[in-house]
Structures are given as structure tokens and as C-alpha cells.
Design a protein around this motif. Sequence first.
Motif, PDB file in Angstrom:
ATOM      1  N   PHE A  85       0.829  -1.196   0.000  1.00  4.67           N
ATOM      2  CA  PHE A  85       0.000   0.000   0.000  1.00  4.67           C
ATOM      3  C   PHE A  85       0.866   1.250   0.000  1.00  4.67           C
ATOM      4  N   LEU A  86       0.408   2.232  -0.767  1.00  2.25           N
ATOM      5  CA  LEU A  86       1.090   3.521  -0.841  1.00  2.25           C
ATOM      6  C   LEU A  86       0.046   4.619  -0.751  1.00  2.25           C
ATOM      7  N   ASP A  87       0.191   5.523   0.207  1.00  2.73           N
ATOM      8  CA  ASP A  87      -0.716   6.670   0.292  1.00  2.73           C
ATOM      9  C   ASP A  87      -0.319   7.696  -0.764  1.00  2.73           C
ATOM     10  N   VAL A  88      -1.297   8.397  -1.327  1.00  2.51           N
ATOM     11  CA  VAL A  88      -1.031   9.288  -2.450  1.00  2.51           C
ATOM     12  C   VAL A  88      -0.133  10.462  -2.063  1.00  2.51           C
ATOM     13  N   ASP A  89      -0.127  10.842  -0.779  1.00  6.42           N
ATOM     14  CA  ASP A  89       0.726  11.958  -0.366  1.00  6.42           C
ATOM     15  C   ASP A  89       2.109  11.507   0.084  1.00  6.42           C
ATOM     16  N   ASP A  90       2.414  10.222  -0.071  1.00  4.38           N
ATOM     17  CA  ASP A  90       3.735   9.683   0.267  1.00  4.38           C
ATOM     18  C   ASP A  90       4.467   9.227  -0.990  1.00  4.38           C
ATOM     19  N   THR A  91       5.720   8.828  -0.829  1.00  4.30           N
ATOM     20  CA  THR A  91       6.521   8.319  -1.945  1.00  4.30           C
ATOM     21  C   THR A  91       7.299   7.090  -1.482  1.00  4.30           C
ATOM     22  N   ILE A  92       7.882   6.384  -2.446  1.00  9.36           N
ATOM     23  CA  ILE A  92       8.735   5.243  -2.127  1.00  9.36           C
ATOM     24  C   ILE A  92      10.115   5.425  -2.754  1.00  9.36           C
ATOM     25  N   ASP A  93      11.096   4.807  -2.131  1.00 12.77           N
ATOM     26  CA  ASP A  93      12.476   4.879  -2.590  1.00 12.77           C
ATOM     27  C   ASP A  93      12.624   4.167  -3.937  1.00 12.77           C
ATOM     28  N   PRO A  94      13.545   4.597  -4.801  1.00 13.11           N
ATOM     29  CA  PRO A  94      13.741   3.930  -6.097  1.00 13.11           C
ATOM     30  C   PRO A  94      14.053   2.441  -5.977  1.00 13.11           C
ATOM     31  N   ASN A  95      14.576   1.992  -4.843  1.00 13.03           N
ATOM     32  CA  ASN A  95      14.905   0.576  -4.654  1.00 13.03           C
ATOM     33  C   ASN A  95      13.773  -0.231  -4.039  1.00 13.03           C
ATOM     34  N   PHE A  96      12.627   0.380  -3.827  1.00 12.60           N
ATOM     35  CA  PHE A  96      11.534  -0.280  -3.111  1.00 12.60           C
ATOM     36  C   PHE A  96      11.186  -1.633  -3.736  1.00 12.60           C
ATOM     37  N   ILE A  97      10.796  -1.634  -4.999  1.00  8.71           N
ATOM     38  CA  ILE A  97      10.377  -2.881  -5.650  1.00  8.71           C
ATOM     39  C   ILE A  97      11.539  -3.868  -5.717  1.00  8.71           C
ATOM     40  N   TYR A  98      12.709  -3.388  -6.093  1.00 12.88           N
ATOM     41  CA  TYR A  98      13.871  -4.280  -6.241  1.00 12.88           C
ATOM     42  C   TYR A  98      14.211  -4.979  -4.927  1.00 12.88           C
ATOM     43  N   ASP A  99      14.306  -4.212  -3.841  1.00 11.53           N
ATOM     44  CA  ASP A  99      14.718  -4.791  -2.562  1.00 11.53           C
ATOM     45  C   ASP A  99      13.678  -5.765  -2.017  1.00 11.53           C
ATOM     46  N   PHE A 100      12.418  -5.410  -2.135  1.00 13.85           N
ATOM     47  CA  PHE A 100      11.389  -6.318  -1.638  1.00 13.85           C
ATOM     48  C   PHE A 100      11.306  -7.583  -2.488  1.00 13.85           C
ATOM     49  N   LYS A 101      11.463  -7.439  -3.789  1.00 22.11           N
ATOM     50  CA  LYS A 101      11.391  -8.608  -4.654  1.00 22.11           C
ATOM     51  C   LYS A 101      12.533  -9.576  -4.375  1.00 22.11           C
ATOM     52  N   GLN A 102      13.709  -9.047  -4.031  1.00 20.59           N
ATOM     53  CA  GLN A 102      14.841  -9.903  -3.674  1.00 20.59           C
ATOM     54  C   GLN A 102      14.492 -10.780  -2.476  1.00 20.59           C
ATOM     55  N   GLN A 103      13.806 -10.222  -1.511  1.00 21.89           N
ATOM     56  CA  GLN A 103      13.412 -10.994  -0.332  1.00 21.89           C
ATOM     57  C   GLN A 103      12.359 -12.051  -0.676  1.00 21.89           C
ATOM     58  N   ILE A 104      11.428 -11.688  -1.545  1.00 21.62           N
ATOM     59  CA  ILE A 104      10.394 -12.637  -1.955  1.00 21.62           C
ATOM     60  C   ILE A 104      11.006 -13.819  -2.685  1.00 21.62           C
ATOM     61  N   CYS A 105      11.957 -13.545  -3.554  1.00 16.94           N
ATOM     62  CA  CYS A 105      12.578 -14.599  -4.372  1.00 16.94           C
ATOM     63  C   CYS A 105      13.542 -15.465  -3.578  1.00 16.94           C
ATOM     64  N   SER A 106      14.238 -14.871  -2.609  1.00 16.42           N
ATOM     65  CA  SER A 106      15.274 -15.616  -1.890  1.00 16.42           C
ATOM     66  C   SER A 106      14.689 -16.551  -0.832  1.00 16.42           C
ATOM     67  N   ARG A 107      13.555 -16.175  -0.256  1.00 21.18           N
ATOM     68  CA  ARG A 107      12.956 -16.984   0.797  1.00 21.18           C
ATOM     69  C   ARG A 107      11.484 -16.638   0.916  1.00 21.18           C
ATOM     70  N   LYS A 108      10.678 -17.613   1.259  1.00 22.19           N
ATOM     71  CA  LYS A 108       9.225 -17.430   1.264  1.00 22.19           C
ATOM     72  C   LYS A 108       8.763 -16.777   2.563  1.00 22.19           C
ATOM     73  N   PHE A 109       8.651 -15.457   2.539  1.00 21.36           N
ATOM     74  CA  PHE A 109       8.123 -14.733   3.685  1.00 21.36           C
ATOM     75  C   PHE A 109       6.685 -14.311   3.387  1.00 21.36           C
ATOM     76  N   ASP A 110       5.865 -14.261   4.430  1.00 23.12           N
ATOM     77  CA  ASP A 110       4.473 -13.839   4.266  1.00 23.12           C
ATOM     78  C   ASP A 110       4.327 -12.323   4.345  1.00 23.12           C
ATOM     79  N   ILE A 111       5.147 -11.700   5.178  1.00 23.02           N
ATOM     80  CA  ILE A 111       5.161 -10.243   5.303  1.00 23.02           C
ATOM     81  C   ILE A 111       6.617  -9.791   5.337  1.00 23.02           C
ATOM     82  N   ILE A 112       6.933  -8.775   4.543  1.00 22.87           N
ATOM     83  CA  ILE A 112       8.276  -8.196   4.535  1.00 22.87           C
ATOM     84  C   ILE A 112       8.113  -6.699   4.746  1.00 22.87           C
ATOM     85  N   GLY A 113       8.883  -6.141   5.669  1.00 23.29           N
ATOM     86  CA  GLY A 113       8.748  -4.725   5.962  1.00 23.29           C
ATOM     87  C   GLY A 113      10.078  -4.009   5.992  1.00 23.29           C
ATOM     88  N   SER A 114      10.021  -2.699   5.876  1.00 19.99           N
ATOM     89  CA  SER A 114      11.209  -1.858   6.055  1.00 19.99           C
ATOM     90  C   SER A 114      10.847  -0.784   7.070  1.00 19.99           C
TER      91      SER A 114
END
Length: 299
Positions: A85-114
Motif C-alpha cells: 500500500f502507498l498513500d497518495v501523499d507519500d513516496t517510495i524509494d527507487p529501490n523499493f520494488i527491487y529490494d522487496f522482490k529480492q526478499q520474496i525470491c530468496s525466501r518465502k516470507f508472508d510479510i516483509i517490511g522496512s
Amino acid sequence: MISIFVPLYNGMNYIVRNIESLLSQIDKEFEVIYVDDGSSDGSEVFLQKYSEKYDFISIISIPNSGAMKARQKGLATAKYDYGTFLDVDDTIDPNFIYDFKQQICSRKFDIIGSNFKIQIDKKTSYLNSFTPGTYTNETFLEKLCTNGGWELCGKVYLKKLFNNVNYPDKVVIGEDALIFFQLVTFAKKIKIIDSYLYNYIQTVASVSHIKILKMCADGLKAAFYIRNFLQLNSAIEEKYLDSLVLLFFSNSLRRGLLKRSHEFYPEIKQALNLSALSLLSTKKKITALVGFILMGLNF
């Protein structure tokens, strides 16, 4: 692959900044679903040109129903197994998708947070809600009850976790916590990565800054709902549940002070014990104690 859900209500002042943070992603494999929640400022029309230009951006329109209903609509139409989820008045870091996807691919987590970057008047600070690492749901629930960190944003979820979520009557304060505690209970493995990938941009008009006694009561109502849910669905000790109530209570004091005659007074009094207080930070401990004393004097 990750789906991003953005509730949108009269967000013209923020849309460009929000979209630019999405377009700047290093990893381009994701989808964005903007759910227009009955905007009247031309937000939806403005977004159309982006959705026509970029295949990964789509728009859904619903009658004004609130951010949680908008998020539910986005979840129902998402293509991918993980969502965020992303609120319209907030932003995400350029590495957001890349870093989270690395965690999804490397190991099966149900929730990943920063953790979060918080921007107020162009000044940036860093919020460390959680120590990076891997958690079981029970250990993470204990952290939530004593530290907070209930925001739905800044985390990526296995989408099927939402299948069993119960959405109680709408409250202004505590919606995120109501949902997040359920998701953590249903999860098996949770990972917090050592990054600050979500930019929480606070404004004076933010709902978190509005002082209204009804919001104060709504936040406490959310605490009692969560406590009851955890009593039925988890094995965490009672002291953590009392600590949760005290944490919500200390946060509610920013919006006002309920009277001693209020229906929640006995439940707050019951939660106010040494075992629960010992789990809170010194600041929250003092706030809860002073707030309870003042509440007792407020007839």
C-alpha cells in the motif's frame, strides 16, 4: 511480482510526486492500481493520461467510501501474489520494488517490511520501529504490542493473507492497526529488512494531527477489538495485551482526554499494571500514567 495499491481522494497536490517515485523504480516489473475514492478535484482525469502512457498503471473508480474500502477494491483486482500500500501523499524509494522482490525470491516470507523515512517541512528523520531480522508471528505480535509500528504502508504482503481478514465498523483512527494485527496473526514468517524504503510525508492537515475526542475514543475502540482478537487467535501473554491497550491510550492523549465516566475508563484501569508498564518505553510509560491520573480527575 508486486501490486501497489494507492487510495486516491482529492490528491491533485500530491499525484505528480507520487507517480514520479513509481516511475523512478529500478525494477520496472510491478503494477500500480489507483483507486479513486470519489474525488472531486479532477484527480481521476489527470491520472488517465498516465494510465494511457504506462501499461502498469490502472485506475478504478468507486463512490467515496474511505481508504480501507479503496484498498479492498485494489486487492480484489490485483494480478500478483504480493501486494503493498502507498498513500497518495507519500513516496517510495527507487529501490523499493527491487529490494522487496529480492526478499520474496530468496525466501518465502508472508510479510516483509522496512523502516520509514519521515519528512516534515522538508526535514527528514528516520523511524526505526523494528530491528531488522526474521520473526515468527508470535514474536512479532509481542513487538507490536509494546513498540507500535502498525502502519500498513511500507510493507509487502502475501495477498492471500487478506482472505481471512475481518473489517470491523469504520473508525478514523486505528484502521491500519485493526488490519495489520490480523495479517501478522495469519502469517508464518515475517522479515524486516535493513532499509528505509517508504517516505512518510506528514502535513499539518494529516488526520494523525487532528484533535477530536471522537478520534481519541475510536483509537481506544480499535485497541479493545485487537485485544479481543488476539485473545481468541494467539497465545501471547496477557501482559502484552495490557501493554497494547496502554500504548493506544498514550497515543490517544494527543487528541484529547476522555472523562472518567467514559465507558473505557475501567478497561484502561485494568490494563494499568506493573507487568504491562514494564514492557513500554520510559516515555510511553510516563505518558500513560500521567494520562490516567488526569483522566481520573476529569469528571
